[in-house]
Scaffold this motif. Structure first.
Motif, PDB file in Angstrom:
ATOM      1  N   LEU A  40       7.422  30.449  -7.074  1.00  0.00           N
ATOM      2  CA  LEU A  40       6.040  30.117  -6.697  1.00  0.00           C
ATOM      3  C   LEU A  40       5.480  28.992  -7.565  1.00  0.00           C
ATOM      4  CD1 LEU A  40       4.539  33.655  -6.008  1.00  0.00           C
ATOM      5  CD2 LEU A  40       5.036  31.863  -4.338  1.00  0.00           C
ATOM      6  N   LEU A  41       5.738  29.038  -8.859  1.00  0.00           N
ATOM      7  CA  LEU A  41       5.256  27.996  -9.764  1.00  0.00           C
ATOM      8  C   LEU A  41       5.859  26.641  -9.399  1.00  0.00           C
ATOM      9  CD1 LEU A  41       3.626  27.226 -12.309  1.00  0.00           C
ATOM     10  CD2 LEU A  41       5.698  27.700 -13.613  1.00  0.00           C
ATOM     11  N   THR A  42       7.152  26.624  -9.132  1.00  0.00           N
ATOM     12  CA  THR A  42       7.822  25.378  -8.758  1.00  0.00           C
ATOM     13  C   THR A  42       7.269  24.843  -7.444  1.00  0.00           C
ATOM     14  OG1 THR A  42       9.838  26.101  -9.876  1.00  0.00           O
ATOM     15  CG2 THR A  42      10.067  24.333  -8.268  1.00  0.00           C
ATOM     16  N   THR A  43       7.130  25.719  -6.459  1.00  0.00           N
ATOM     17  CA  THR A  43       6.653  25.301  -5.140  1.00  0.00           C
ATOM     18  C   THR A  43       5.209  24.814  -5.198  1.00  0.00           C
ATOM     19  OG1 THR A  43       8.113  26.937  -4.145  1.00  0.00           O
ATOM     20  CG2 THR A  43       6.386  26.062  -2.755  1.00  0.00           C
ATOM     21  N   VAL A  44       4.353  25.573  -5.863  1.00  0.00           N
ATOM     22  CA  VAL A  44       2.929  25.207  -5.932  1.00  0.00           C
ATOM     23  C   VAL A  44       2.734  23.917  -6.724  1.00  0.00           C
ATOM     24  CG1 VAL A  44       0.689  25.931  -6.858  1.00  0.00           C
ATOM     25  CG2 VAL A  44       2.082  27.542  -5.559  1.00  0.00           C
ATOM     26  N   SER A  45       3.400  23.788  -7.883  1.00  0.00           N
ATOM     27  CA  SER A  45       3.214  22.569  -8.679  1.00  0.00           C
ATOM     28  C   SER A  45       3.760  21.348  -7.948  1.00  0.00           C
ATOM     29  CB  SER A  45       3.844  22.712 -10.060  1.00  0.00           C
ATOM     30  OG  SER A  45       5.235  22.942  -9.954  1.00  0.00           O
ATOM     31  N   GLY A  46       4.900  21.474  -7.283  1.00  0.00           N
ATOM     32  CA  GLY A  46       5.435  20.359  -6.498  1.00  0.00           C
ATOM     33  C   GLY A  46       4.511  19.993  -5.348  1.00  0.00           C
ATOM     34  N   SER A  47       3.974  21.001  -4.680  1.00  0.00           N
ATOM     35  CA  SER A  47       3.054  20.750  -3.562  1.00  0.00           C
ATOM     36  C   SER A  47       1.770  20.074  -4.036  1.00  0.00           C
ATOM     37  CB  SER A  47       2.710  22.054  -2.854  1.00  0.00           C
ATOM     38  OG  SER A  47       3.863  22.636  -2.310  1.00  0.00           O
ATOM     39  N   LEU A  48       1.227  20.515  -5.169  1.00  0.00           N
ATOM     40  CA  LEU A  48       0.018  19.894  -5.711  1.00  0.00           C
ATOM     41  C   LEU A  48       0.265  18.441  -6.105  1.00  0.00           C
ATOM     42  CD1 LEU A  48      -1.460  22.799  -7.875  1.00  0.00           C
ATOM     43  CD2 LEU A  48      -2.345  21.901  -5.711  1.00  0.00           C
ATOM     44  N   TYR A  49       1.428  18.172  -6.683  1.00  0.00           N
ATOM     45  CA  TYR A  49       1.780  16.806  -7.071  1.00  0.00           C
ATOM     46  C   TYR A  49       1.847  15.902  -5.843  1.00  0.00           C
ATOM     47  CZ  TYR A  49       4.465  12.966  -9.139  1.00  0.00           C
ATOM     48  OH  TYR A  49       4.896  11.729  -9.557  1.00  0.00           O
ATOM     49  N   VAL A  50       2.573  16.360  -4.820  1.00  0.00           N
ATOM     50  CA  VAL A  50       2.704  15.566  -3.593  1.00  0.00           C
ATOM     51  C   VAL A  50       1.343  15.424  -2.901  1.00  0.00           C
ATOM     52  CG1 VAL A  50       3.752  15.524  -1.291  1.00  0.00           C
ATOM     53  CG2 VAL A  50       5.149  16.086  -3.276  1.00  0.00           C
ATOM     54  N   SER A  51       0.538  16.486  -2.892  1.00  0.00           N
ATOM     55  CA  SER A  51      -0.797  16.413  -2.288  1.00  0.00           C
ATOM     56  C   SER A  51      -1.674  15.398  -3.008  1.00  0.00           C
ATOM     57  CB  SER A  51      -1.478  17.773  -2.324  1.00  0.00           C
ATOM     58  OG  SER A  51      -0.773  18.684  -1.544  1.00  0.00           O
ATOM     59  N   ALA A  52      -1.582  15.373  -4.338  1.00  0.00           N
ATOM     60  CA  ALA A  52      -2.366  14.391  -5.116  1.00  0.00           C
ATOM     61  C   ALA A  52      -1.929  12.974  -4.776  1.00  0.00           C
ATOM     62  CB  ALA A  52      -2.224  14.659  -6.604  1.00  0.00           C
ATOM     63  N   LEU A  53      -0.626  12.772  -4.629  1.00  0.00           N
ATOM     64  CA  LEU A  53      -0.128  11.436  -4.274  1.00  0.00           C
ATOM     65  C   LEU A  53      -0.625  11.019  -2.894  1.00  0.00           C
ATOM     66  CD1 LEU A  53       3.584  11.564  -5.488  1.00  0.00           C
ATOM     67  CD2 LEU A  53       1.692  10.271  -6.482  1.00  0.00           C
ATOM     68  N   ILE A  54      -0.529  11.931  -1.941  1.00  0.00           N
ATOM     69  CA  ILE A  54      -0.952  11.615  -0.573  1.00  0.00           C
ATOM     70  C   ILE A  54      -2.476  11.415  -0.532  1.00  0.00           C
ATOM     71  CG2 ILE A  54      -1.129  12.530   1.775  1.00  0.00           C
ATOM     72  CD1 ILE A  54       1.671  13.777   1.284  1.00  0.00           C
TER      73      ILE A  54
ATOM     74  N   GLU B 273       0.804  -1.227   0.000  1.00  0.00           N
ATOM     75  CA  GLU B 273       0.000   0.000   0.000  1.00  0.00           C
ATOM     76  C   GLU B 273       0.839   1.280   0.000  1.00  0.00           C
ATOM     77  OE1 GLU B 273      -3.373   0.676  -0.125  1.00  0.00           O
ATOM     78  OE2 GLU B 273      -3.642  -1.424  -0.628  1.00  0.00           O
ATOM     79  N   GLY B 274       1.935   1.327   0.750  1.00  0.00           N
ATOM     80  CA  GLY B 274       2.729   2.551   0.862  1.00  0.00           C
ATOM     81  C   GLY B 274       3.729   2.750  -0.260  1.00  0.00           C
ATOM     82  N   ALA B 275       3.879   1.771  -1.148  1.00  0.00           N
ATOM     83  CA  ALA B 275       4.878   1.854  -2.220  1.00  0.00           C
ATOM     84  C   ALA B 275       4.657   3.035  -3.174  1.00  0.00           C
ATOM     85  CB  ALA B 275       4.934   0.545  -2.987  1.00  0.00           C
ATOM     86  N   PRO B 276       3.416   3.323  -3.587  1.00  0.00           N
ATOM     87  CA  PRO B 276       3.230   4.453  -4.500  1.00  0.00           C
ATOM     88  C   PRO B 276       3.627   5.808  -3.896  1.00  0.00           C
ATOM     89  CG  PRO B 276       1.344   3.002  -4.612  1.00  0.00           C
ATOM     90  CD  PRO B 276       2.190   2.530  -3.476  1.00  0.00           C
ATOM     91  N   ILE B 277       3.445   5.984  -2.590  1.00  0.00           N
ATOM     92  CA  ILE B 277       3.823   7.252  -1.969  1.00  0.00           C
ATOM     93  C   ILE B 277       5.336   7.408  -1.971  1.00  0.00           C
ATOM     94  CG2 ILE B 277       3.852   8.561   0.190  1.00  0.00           C
ATOM     95  CD1 ILE B 277       1.046   7.497   0.730  1.00  0.00           C
ATOM     96  N   VAL B 278       6.046   6.346  -1.600  1.00  0.00           N
ATOM     97  CA  VAL B 278       7.513   6.387  -1.615  1.00  0.00           C
ATOM     98  C   VAL B 278       8.001   6.590  -3.041  1.00  0.00           C
ATOM     99  CG1 VAL B 278       9.597   5.047  -1.179  1.00  0.00           C
ATOM    100  CG2 VAL B 278       7.709   4.976   0.450  1.00  0.00           C
ATOM    101  N   LEU B 279       7.428   5.864  -3.978  1.00  0.00           N
ATOM    102  CA  LEU B 279       7.786   6.002  -5.382  1.00  0.00           C
ATOM    103  C   LEU B 279       7.495   7.416  -5.874  1.00  0.00           C
ATOM    104  CD1 LEU B 279       8.791   4.486  -7.894  1.00  0.00           C
ATOM    105  CD2 LEU B 279       6.425   3.885  -8.359  1.00  0.00           C
ATOM    106  N   GLY B 280       6.373   7.971  -5.447  1.00  0.00           N
ATOM    107  CA  GLY B 280       6.002   9.326  -5.860  1.00  0.00           C
ATOM    108  C   GLY B 280       6.969  10.377  -5.358  1.00  0.00           C
TER     109      GLY B 280
END
Length: 194
Positions: A175-189, A40-47
């Motif tokens: 801001l673009l880098t921070t927001v896009s990275g945060s959205l990506y990680v938020s989607a994964l979580i 179950e936790g593999a996709p988060i680590v992979l992400g």
């Protein structure tokens, strides 16, 4: 010449597609986790690993690497996806790409010619050749010649004495880098919590 341009463009598209596939890999991992094929936790680590790899690789795909070759009308350099050659007499667009690391901001002037070949310039010699080509194109504009689209940030970076013109660009890029990275990680979580 046409086949070299086509091969270069195909390699560039393949490299970009590979990085995008790496960034999408964790989302496919969620399907495998739901089916019980992976823990179950593999996709988060992979992400988390792929977000680092993707954000480092994507900007570096078109950056020039040694050896470089310059002629009066061409910039030729090796990149991660192979050799690229940009026609300085037929420049289409020039943009500034700003990335960040512990050492601060890293700036790459990305030039694209009318054939669609993109090359990220990082050396002073290459930037100087591009600056002269843009000045020549601007001078020929009065005679109806093609004028490349050069972003405001790229013009500020190409200026031999860059000043404060890059402050807004740097803040927006951060801001673009921070927001896009945060959205990506938020989607994964978020997908991991389902």
């Amino acid at each position: 010449m046409e086949t070299t341009i086509a091969r270069s463009a195909a390699r560039a598209r393949m490299g970009t597609g590979l990085v995008v596939a790496v960034l999408l890999l964790p989302f496919g991992g969620y399907g495998l986790a739901r089916a019980g094929a992976v823990p179950e936790g593999a996709p988060i680590v992979l992400g988390l690993l792929t977000v680092i790899a993707g954000f480092l690789l994507l900007p570096a795909l078109c950056e020039e690497r040694a050896p470089y070759r310059h002629s009066s009308s061409r910039l030729i350099a090796r990149t991660l996806t192979g050799e690229r050659s940009v026609d300085l007499n037929r420049i289409s667009t020039v943009r500034l790409l700003t990335t960040f690391s512990y050492g601060g901001a890293h700036r790459t002037v990305v030039v694209r010619d009318i054939h669609g070949t993109r090359l990220g310039l990082t050396t002073d010699r290459s930037v100087g050749k591009l600056r002269r080509a843009i000045e020549k194109a601007d001078a020929n504009a009065a005679r109806g010649a093609h004028v490349p689209r050069v972003s405001r940030a790229a013009r500020a970076q190409l200026d031999p004495a860059p000043g404060r013109g890059l402050v807004v660009h740097t803040v927006l890029a951060f801001l673009l880098t921070t927001v896009s990275g945060s959205l990506y990680v938020s989607a994964l979580i978020g997908l991991g919590g389902q």
